[in-house]
Scaffold this active site. Structure first.
Site, PDB file in Angstrom:
ATOM      1  N   CYS A  49     -17.104  32.384  54.417  1.00 56.53           N
ATOM      2  CA  CYS A  49     -18.406  31.769  54.696  1.00 56.53           C
ATOM      3  C   CYS A  49     -18.068  30.494  55.451  1.00 56.53           C
ATOM      4  CB  CYS A  49     -19.180  31.504  53.411  1.00 56.53           C
ATOM      5  SG  CYS A  49     -18.261  30.540  52.205  1.00 56.53           S
TER       6      CYS A  49
HETATM    7  O1  LIG Z   1     -18.301  27.564  50.819  1.00 54.21           O
HETATM    8  P1  LIG Z   1     -19.671  27.487  51.450  1.00 54.21           P
HETATM    9  O2  LIG Z   1     -20.634  28.434  50.816  1.00 54.21           O
HETATM   10  O3  LIG Z   1     -19.638  27.553  52.930  1.00 54.21           O
HETATM   11  O4  LIG Z   1     -20.161  26.029  51.062  1.00 54.21           O
HETATM   12  C1  LIG Z   1     -21.413  25.496  51.406  1.00 54.21           C
HETATM   13  C2  LIG Z   1     -22.459  25.793  50.358  1.00 54.21           C
HETATM   14  O5  LIG Z   1     -22.790  27.175  50.375  1.00 54.21           O
HETATM   15  C3  LIG Z   1     -23.739  25.048  50.616  1.00 54.21           C
HETATM   16  O6  LIG Z   1     -24.631  25.313  49.573  1.00 54.21           O
HETATM   17  C4  LIG Z   1     -23.510  23.566  50.656  1.00 54.21           C
HETATM   18  O7  LIG Z   1     -24.733  22.930  50.975  1.00 54.21           O
HETATM   19  C5  LIG Z   1     -22.426  23.204  51.638  1.00 54.21           C
HETATM   20  O8  LIG Z   1     -22.915  23.293  52.942  1.00 54.21           O
HETATM   21  C6  LIG Z   1     -21.171  24.028  51.501  1.00 54.21           C
HETATM   22  O9  LIG Z   1     -20.369  23.913  52.650  1.00 54.21           O
HETATM   23  P2  LIG Z   1     -19.183  22.912  52.721  1.00 54.21           P
HETATM   24  O10 LIG Z   1     -18.482  23.356  53.947  1.00 54.21           O
HETATM   25  O11 LIG Z   1     -19.790  21.569  52.797  1.00 54.21           O
HETATM   26  O12 LIG Z   1     -18.349  23.118  51.490  1.00 54.21           O
END
Ligand SMILES: O=P(O)(O)O[C@H]1[C@H](O)[C@@H](O)[C@H](O)[C@H](O)[C@@H]1OP(=O)(O)O
Length: 857
Positions: A775
């Protein structure tokens, strides 16, 4: 308030049964301080809690028989607020301590310990500790555990040992035991590791990018004198290349300073010097030990979507940017000649072929002369056969209209008078061959002789024919005896040569023809090289500056994708070393590399997906080769990347003994292919918006297109490899049916249709492929997906009791490797989801209460 040592655990409030949780800490015997090692899940409302989560000690863990392990039992009151590493809203119930040697010496690998109150006086319950070695559990052991469980009056936890491999670092292991449908117990171990390829592949690629661009600059300089218009364009292109090289060198220098963990955490995703490094790349293996079954394991690579975070997503990602750029190039290419991407690719291919074949031909021609000198007819025939083959290949590579038209264009781009060629840089000299005379430059006269090129490359074929005719003639002159390569006494040989070979020795007769062949080849190479370089100059000149930014973006994204692929390939290879069917499939057809992505098709993540689509698709330009490592030293087992942007080979060295067991095709260095496929289904609140008001055509197109690739891979696999080569699974559904269902799903309009991901994952496993889950940062949504996939495998392949499905899922999400992944990335044990986001998730992707929320700063 606590229970007695009758085994009944009493909660901190008299009116309710406890929600128990055990924290496990290790006391270092030298340092005498406590290090928190692990924590079990919370077992709600039970006086006889049975914990499914265990504790593991990896082999490199510095445990000695004197090491003390302290177990502390808590009663958790507010699961939502609780942070298991700091159970603030929990009450202490009791603790017990034992030494590793107590456990090692214990009867039946079990210890029953009294839980004591904080003052150490009162015994308030018992805790039962079992030691388990994964993979060594005989049926008896399993029964033993089951029998223990039936006593159900005790708190239990188990200890297990992990293994480790040289490219994989910092293992995190978790163990669980879950009930099967027939009330037996299965033991499950998760192991997550970093991979040193996270850094080593990007470093190697950066070196290769720099080398390739330096070569391009040299080729541009070798174009010789151009008219002022073209010369200015060339200067500009060389200047831009220089900037890219300088930036890459700077990045490489910064990367070389880095020590520490072997992964890039999610919070560094947009750091400039880390842009080539994949985000949060980890391997994860689930190993399952079940009664009456051999151990099984399931691997997945988790990695953030390969994307150019440092460059941002304002204009979208690669897929959109590239097609927009291509369209713009056509309309703004007024100052240069427009060549399509296919032409550019062809030009690169021709450049590569001539660069590769010319030295080969030259070497083979020398071998031919040597055989002539030794008067060996068999040697002559052998060398001639290969020489003829390579020369034909060479002629074929150049038989392209593009070369002809580019020569004309280049001629037109030159000033009226061509000054003498730079003597320092004749391609002939570069390769150690005789420098050319006047023919090595493009015709100087104004009228371009269009047929000249045809004559020049036809000369190669003609001069080869002359060589062949001469060898035939020499053979005819030979006595039968010499044809059979029988050793002939020296004196007799001398007589034969003088009597049957009146025109002197073989070498003398062949030499002028071979020299002519070499000259013709060099002549063609010089022209073709300039013509193709001129095509590439147009391409670069038309696309400055945007084209070069895109090239850099593509380099970045590809580097991340390749690091992940190489990690997956090595893991898959190590796992399949003893599987003859798999090895056969590997060299006959190659492997599917299936990427599952959970990005949403909304806002910035569209750009990430557009980057990822190109990055994953670019992986089809990669092949693998297995080599024998020089030594068994771990440094010699590091994969090596060779090649250039349009084709890379990753050489994977194996220790000598392992290498020897491989099929001979693989040992001989056959190129092993990979078939990358990508399936995406967005699941979060952003995807809800996209589904309702946005555009999901990108996701639809990706899924349909990649389904076709997967389907055609399956077809060629069925043609070439017997089905026995594929692994056996309990779930018997025919692969064709699975593909049929996937095919229907990718064309069906259904929101958040995660079935696409499940089917693609299942098909990939059934095809012996390499599984990836992704993701944005491979931390939160990826964790939900990986744990779900693991529990689905336990259910479908290992008869996990359905009452345990959600418990198993919650255990893994709460205490498993993935929460450790979150901790490693953001130093906090919470998945970064809020309630609103979770409401939008398909239910089965929601983590248990207390494990998600705002990140504590
Ligand atoms: O591992 P991810 O799902 O890409 O992490 C996202 C998360 O899903 C989302 O809810 C949160 O707001 C953040 O955007 C997370 O991305 P990061 O790259 O900041 O860990």
């Amino acid at each position: 308030e606590l229970g007695t040592n009758q085994g009944d655990l009493i909660g901190s409030g008299r009116d309710r049964t406890p929600n128990a949780l055990v924290q496990v800490a290790v006391i270092d015997p030298r340092e005498q301080y406590l290090v928190s090692q692990a924590c079990t899940e919370i077992v709600e409302g039970s006086r006889d809690p049975l914990f499914l989560t265990g504790v593991t000690f990896p082999p490199e863990y510095p445990a000695s028989p004197e090491t003390l392990v302290k177990l502390t039992v808590y009663d958790v009151r507010d699961k939502a607020r609780d942070n298991v590493s700091k159970p603030l809203s929990s009450s202490f119930l009791g603790s017990a301590t034992f030494s590793v040697s107590d456990l090692l010496r214990s009867k039946d690998d079990q210890l029953t310990l009294n839980l004591r109150s904080s003052d150490g006086v009162l015994a308030v319950g018992t805790v039962l500790v079992s030691r388990v070695n994964m993979g060594e559990m005989e049926e008896g052991d399993m029964d033993h555990i089951t029998a223990d469980v039936q006593q159900a009056q005790k708190v239990r936890t188990c200890v297990c040992v992990c293994e480790c491999e040289s490219l994989f670092k910092n293992p995190v292991c978790k163990v669980y035991k879950f009930q099967t449908v027939d009330s037996k117990w299965m033991l499950v171990r998760e192991q997550m590791e970093e991979c040193t390829l996270s850094f080593s592949i990007p470093r190697q690629l950066l070196h290769l990018y720099i080398q390739e661009d330096m070569r391009r600059i040299q080729e541009l300089r070798d174009l010789g004198e151009l008219s002022p218009h073209w010369d200015n364009l060339r200067k500009e292109v060389i200047g831009r290349y220089g900037q890219v090289i300088a930036a890459y060198q700077e990045t490489l220098a910064e990367l070389n300073k880095i020590t520490g963990p072997s992964f890039k955490p999610s919070c560094s995703k947009a750091q400039r010097y880390l842009e080539f490094i994949p985000i949060n790349l980890h391997t994860q293996r689930m190993r399952v030990t079940c009664p009456r079954q051999t151990d099984a394991f399931y691997d997945v690579i988790t990695v953030g979507a390969p994307a150019a975070h440092f460059q941002g997503f304002k204009g979208g990602g690669l897929q959109r940017l590239l097609s927009r750029h291509e369209a713009e190039k056509k309309s703004t290419a007024y100052q240069c000649i427009y060549y399509s991407p296919e032409h550019t690719a062809k030009a690169q291919e021709v450049l590569h072929s001539v660069g590769h074949l010319q030295p080969l031909i030259s070497g083979l021609a020398d071998q031919l002369l040597q055989a002539a000198q030794q008067h060996s007819m068999a040697g002559l025939r052998e060398a001639l056969k290969t020489l003829a083959g390579k020369t034909e290949q060479f002629v074929h590579a150049l038989k392209d209209e593009l070369v002809k038209s580019a020569l004309l264009a280049l001629h037109a781009a030159q000033p009226g008078q061509i000054p003498p060629q730079n003597p320092g840089h004749s391609p002939g000299q570069e390769d150690g061959h005789a420098p050319l005379k006047c023919q090595d430059s493009i015709p100087c006269h104004k009228e371009y002789d269009e047929e000249e090129w045809d004559r020049v490359w036809a000369d190669v074929a003609k001069s080869l024919n002359c060589v062949i005719a001469m060898v035939d003639k020499l053979q005819e002159q030979e006595p039968i005896n010499n044809n059979q390569e029988q050793p002939i006494p020296k004196q007799v040989l001398a007589d034969v040569i003088t009597s049957h070979n009146p025109e002197g020795d073989w070498r003398e007769q062949l030499c002028p023809l071979v020299v002519r062949l070499k000259e013709c080849v060099v002549e063609v190479v010089v022209r073709a090289r300039r013509a193709m370089t001129f095509v590439l100059l147009q391409e670069a000149a038309c696309s400055i500056p945007q084209g070069l930014f895109l090239k850099q973006r593509r380099d970045v994204v590809f580097s991340q994708a390749l690091a992940a692929l190489a990690c997956g390939f090595v893991m898959r290879l190590y796992a399949g070393m003893e599987d003859k069917g798999f090895l056969r499939q590997l060299h006959l057809v190659g492997l599917v590399a299936q990427f599952e992505s959970l990005l949403s098709t909304y806002s910035e993540e569209i750009g990430m997906l557009e980057d990822m689509e190109v990055g994953i698709s670019d992986l089809h330009r990669v092949a693998f080769k297995i080599t024998q490592a020089k030594t068994d030293d771990p440094c010699d087992l590091q994969p090596v990347v060779i090649g250039r942007r349009d084709h890379y080979t990753v050489e994977v060295p194996l220790p000598r003994l392992a290498f020897q067991t491989l099929p001979h095709e693989i040992k001989e260095g056959k190129a092993l292919q990979v078939y990358p496929v990508l399936f995406n289904v967005g699941i979060n609140e952003q995807q809800t918006i996209a589904d309702r008001f946005g555009d999901i055509s990108l996701q639809e197109r990706i899924n349909q297109r990649n389904f076709e690739i997967l389907d055609s891979y399956y077809k060629s696999l069925s043609d070439k490899v017997p089905s026995e080569c594929l692994p056996c699974f309990q779930t018997q559904t025919d692969l064709k049916d699975l593909l049929g269902t996937l095919g229907q799903n990718v064309v069906t309009k259904k929101r958040k249709n995660v079935e696409i991901l499940w089917l693609a994952g299942t098909i990939c496993r059934r095809l012996n492929g390499i599984r990836f889950t992704s993701c944005k940062s491979a931390k939160d949504r990826t964790s939900m997906s990986v744990t779900l996939e693991q529990c689905a495998l336990l259910r479908d392949e290992h008869q996990l009791n359905k009452d345990y499905f959600i418990r198993a899922l919650d255990c893994m999400r709460r205490e498993g490797c993935r929460i450790e992944n979150v901790q490693k990335n953001i130093k906090c044990r919470k998945y970064a989801f809020n309630m609103l986001q979770l409401m939008a998730f398909p239910k089965i992707y929601r983590p248990p209460e207390g494990t998600y929320g705002k990140v504590d700063s």
